[in-house]
Design an enzyme around this catalytic site. Structure first.
Site, PDB file in Angstrom:
ATOM      1  N   HIS A   1       0.240 -20.727 -38.327  1.00 16.18           N
ATOM      2  CA  HIS A   1       0.999 -20.447 -37.112  1.00 16.18           C
ATOM      3  C   HIS A   1       1.939 -19.277 -37.407  1.00 16.18           C
ATOM      4  O   HIS A   1       2.800 -19.365 -38.286  1.00 16.18           O
ATOM      5  CB  HIS A   1       1.846 -21.660 -36.722  1.00 16.18           C
ATOM      6  CG  HIS A   1       1.112 -22.704 -35.956  1.00 16.18           C
ATOM      7  ND1 HIS A   1       0.218 -23.564 -36.539  1.00 16.18           N
ATOM      8  CD2 HIS A   1       1.157 -23.043 -34.624  1.00 16.18           C
ATOM      9  CE1 HIS A   1      -0.256 -24.395 -35.614  1.00 16.18           C
ATOM     10  NE2 HIS A   1       0.294 -24.101 -34.450  1.00 16.18           N
TER      11      HIS A   1
ATOM     12  N   GLU B   1       4.422 -16.346 -32.875  1.00 14.24           N
ATOM     13  CA  GLU B   1       4.603 -17.005 -31.586  1.00 14.24           C
ATOM     14  C   GLU B   1       6.074 -16.928 -31.215  1.00 14.24           C
ATOM     15  O   GLU B   1       6.475 -16.149 -30.360  1.00 14.24           O
ATOM     16  CB  GLU B   1       4.126 -18.450 -31.636  1.00 14.24           C
ATOM     17  CG  GLU B   1       4.223 -19.168 -30.297  1.00 14.24           C
ATOM     18  CD  GLU B   1       3.875 -20.649 -30.392  1.00 14.24           C
ATOM     19  OE1 GLU B   1       3.628 -21.256 -29.340  1.00 14.24           O
ATOM     20  OE2 GLU B   1       3.860 -21.203 -31.509  1.00 14.24           O
TER      21      GLU B   1
ATOM     22  N   HIS C   1      -7.941 -23.854 -32.027  1.00 15.61           N
ATOM     23  CA  HIS C   1      -6.513 -24.182 -32.134  1.00 15.61           C
ATOM     24  C   HIS C   1      -6.162 -25.264 -31.112  1.00 15.61           C
ATOM     25  O   HIS C   1      -5.875 -24.977 -29.946  1.00 15.61           O
ATOM     26  CB  HIS C   1      -5.671 -22.925 -31.893  1.00 15.61           C
ATOM     27  CG  HIS C   1      -4.231 -23.074 -32.272  1.00 15.61           C
ATOM     28  ND1 HIS C   1      -3.616 -22.273 -33.218  1.00 15.61           N
ATOM     29  CD2 HIS C   1      -3.268 -23.935 -31.852  1.00 15.61           C
ATOM     30  CE1 HIS C   1      -2.351 -22.627 -33.344  1.00 15.61           C
ATOM     31  NE2 HIS C   1      -2.116 -23.637 -32.517  1.00 15.61           N
TER      32      HIS C   1
ATOM     33  N   GLY D   1       5.211 -25.959 -36.742  1.00 11.75           N
ATOM     34  CA  GLY D   1       6.599 -26.320 -36.504  1.00 11.75           C
ATOM     35  C   GLY D   1       7.403 -25.072 -36.174  1.00 11.75           C
ATOM     36  O   GLY D   1       6.855 -23.990 -35.977  1.00 11.75           O
TER      37      GLY D   1
ATOM     38  N   HIS E   1      -4.112 -29.174 -31.148  1.00 12.93           N
ATOM     39  CA  HIS E   1      -3.379 -30.186 -31.914  1.00 12.93           C
ATOM     40  C   HIS E   1      -3.748 -31.589 -31.452  1.00 12.93           C
ATOM     41  O   HIS E   1      -3.692 -31.886 -30.255  1.00 12.93           O
ATOM     42  CB  HIS E   1      -1.871 -29.989 -31.749  1.00 12.93           C
ATOM     43  CG  HIS E   1      -1.358 -28.736 -32.395  1.00 12.93           C
ATOM     44  ND1 HIS E   1      -0.802 -28.729 -33.656  1.00 12.93           N
ATOM     45  CD2 HIS E   1      -1.322 -27.461 -31.964  1.00 12.93           C
ATOM     46  CE1 HIS E   1      -0.438 -27.498 -33.967  1.00 12.93           C
ATOM     47  NE2 HIS E   1      -0.737 -26.702 -32.958  1.00 12.93           N
TER      48      HIS E   1
ATOM     49  N   ASP F   1      -2.066 -34.332 -31.823  1.00 13.59           N
ATOM     50  CA  ASP F   1      -0.925 -35.016 -31.211  1.00 13.59           C
ATOM     51  C   ASP F   1      -0.454 -34.318 -29.937  1.00 13.59           C
ATOM     52  O   ASP F   1       0.525 -34.747 -29.323  1.00 13.59           O
ATOM     53  CB  ASP F   1       0.236 -35.166 -32.203  1.00 13.59           C
ATOM     54  CG  ASP F   1       0.670 -33.850 -32.822  1.00 13.59           C
ATOM     55  OD1 ASP F   1      -0.054 -32.849 -32.675  1.00 13.59           O
ATOM     56  OD2 ASP F   1       1.735 -33.821 -33.471  1.00 13.59           O
TER      57      ASP F   1
ATOM     58  N   ASP G   1      -4.180 -25.067 -27.576  1.00 12.21           N
ATOM     59  CA  ASP G   1      -2.965 -25.459 -28.296  1.00 12.21           C
ATOM     60  C   ASP G   1      -2.685 -26.941 -28.098  1.00 12.21           C
ATOM     61  O   ASP G   1      -3.001 -27.758 -28.955  1.00 12.21           O
ATOM     62  CB  ASP G   1      -1.778 -24.608 -27.862  1.00 12.21           C
ATOM     63  CG  ASP G   1      -0.627 -24.655 -28.863  1.00 12.21           C
ATOM     64  OD1 ASP G   1      -0.847 -25.114 -30.010  1.00 12.21           O
ATOM     65  OD2 ASP G   1       0.487 -24.211 -28.516  1.00 12.21           O
TER      66      ASP G   1
END
Length: 368
Positions: A205, A208, A17, A178, A19, A21, A301
């Site tokens: 996701h 969370e 996991h 998101g 990202h 970006d 993350d």
């Protein structure tokens, strides 16, 4: 004995996991932002790196997500995407990661005129370059791509079709990301149905910022093979101290389902602290969930926003939650077992790369 960071740094790691970006080098952002005419909160790379961490420390997932306006802004051309992807692989390889699943949302990189497929092509070219350069430096790493659909944009069907079109070209899975609140997995039900009918892996996701309903939909509607974060599964677990003074746990039906079916949790300790999903590393549910037998994995993350690496996450768990070398080995093996690689490739990764390295460093041979 607490494990030292340099001991952990040399161990092979599996990252599920992370990202794209959320892992840019601060110096790269400064350079690319200057070329694009994008204004940043700070012009010095070190100051900018500090800003990202401080801005992400709000305790709110929504505020945390706002930091991505600056990273996404410099990822709007093929050249920039290729560079960011290449550097991500090199940074992960330098951290001892031997297999990584990198996720990103193609729909967020169209402002410069690229098509969705051109975005995928550029990122994949960067991954391939990074893997080749790492090999030249004597570091083995493989990268699988997870294409992400943004929960609020309702482009799930389009991104799912894009993932399927690239399933033999580096894309190994699908994800939605998101803001969780108000955007449940059921909004993308047709996309998940398409992927299920095509026998294509899905991680979601969930659990969370939102609670058990989000996790339930991820499992029941989306058919998720893994849960991105999933830390709120603790809402369905009651831990008490028994007459013997030992902790005892009572699991609700959803938690029992996730446990019994070994649905892996992609837990990200530092990130969870920043978004308010946990209070400290010592009290993070990752340790309790592991002791209860859940399929626990540890991830970063967003390395930029959390100022972290997988070595750092492991070191924090060792220093503040008492994790041992065997604990680190087991979550690494669990991550490899539940990656979206083909089964023979998973077994090779575990038996040829992971277990021998941990054995050499004093851990017993064991599969989680």
């Amino acid at each position: 004995m607490t494990l030292a960071a340099d001991q952990i740094a040399v161990l092979p790691k599996v990252l599920l996991h992370d990202h794209l970006d959320g892992g840019l080098r601060a110096a790269t952002i400064v350079e690319l932002a200057r070329e694009a005419g994008h204004e940043l909160p700070a012009a010095d790379p070190d100051a900018l790196a500090r800003w990202f961490v401080e801005a992400a420390d709000s305790g709110s997932l929504e505020r945390y997500l706002e930091t991505f306006a600056h990273t996404v802004a410099v990822m709007q051309t093929a050249d920039n995407l290729r560079r960011v992807a290449r550097e991500a692989v090199l940074d992960l390889a330098a951290d001892g990661v031997v297999y990584a699943e990198q996720r990103y949302a193609p729909e967020q990189h169209l402002q410069g005129g690229l098509s969705l497929q051109e975005v995928v092509d550029a990122v994949q070219a960067g991954f391939d370059e990074g893997v080749a350069l790492a090999a030249e430096d004597g570091r083995e790493i493989r990268v699988g791509t997870l294409l992400t659909a943004m929960r609020h944009a309702d482009r799930g069907d389009e991104i799912a079709a894009l993932a399927l079109a690239n399933r033999d070209r580096g894309v190994v899975g699908f994800d939605i990301a998101g803001a969780e609140q108000g955007f449940p997995p059921s909004r993308q039900a047709s996309a998940f149905r398409m992927l299920r009918e095509a026998s294509f892996p899905v991680t979601v996701h969930a659990g969370e910022a939102a609670g058990l309903e989000s996790i339930a939909e991820a499992v029941q509607v989306a058919g998720a093979l893994r849960l991105g974060h999933g830390v709120r599964i603790m809402d369905d677990i009651t831990v008490t101290t028994g007459p013997d003074g030992m902790p005892h746990a009572r699991l609700g039906r959803l938690a029992q389902w996730v446990l019994d079916r070994r649905i892996p949790l992609e837990l990200c300790p530092s990130s969870n602290l920043q978004t308010g999903a946990a209070r400290s590393i010592a009290e993070h549910p990752v340790t309790t969930l592991r002791r209860l037998g859940f399929a626990v994995t540890v991830s970063t993350d967003n390395r930029l926003q959390s100022g972290t690496s997988l070595t750092r996450e492991f070191a924090l768990l060792a220093a503040e939650a008492g994790w041992t070398l065997d604990d680190l080995r087991d979550v690494t093996v669990t991550a490899a077992e539940h990656s979206f690689l083909a089964l023979p490739e998973r077994r090779d990764l575990i038996d040829r790369v992971i277990l021998p390295a941990y054995s050499q460093n004093g851990s017993g041979r064991h599969r989680a």
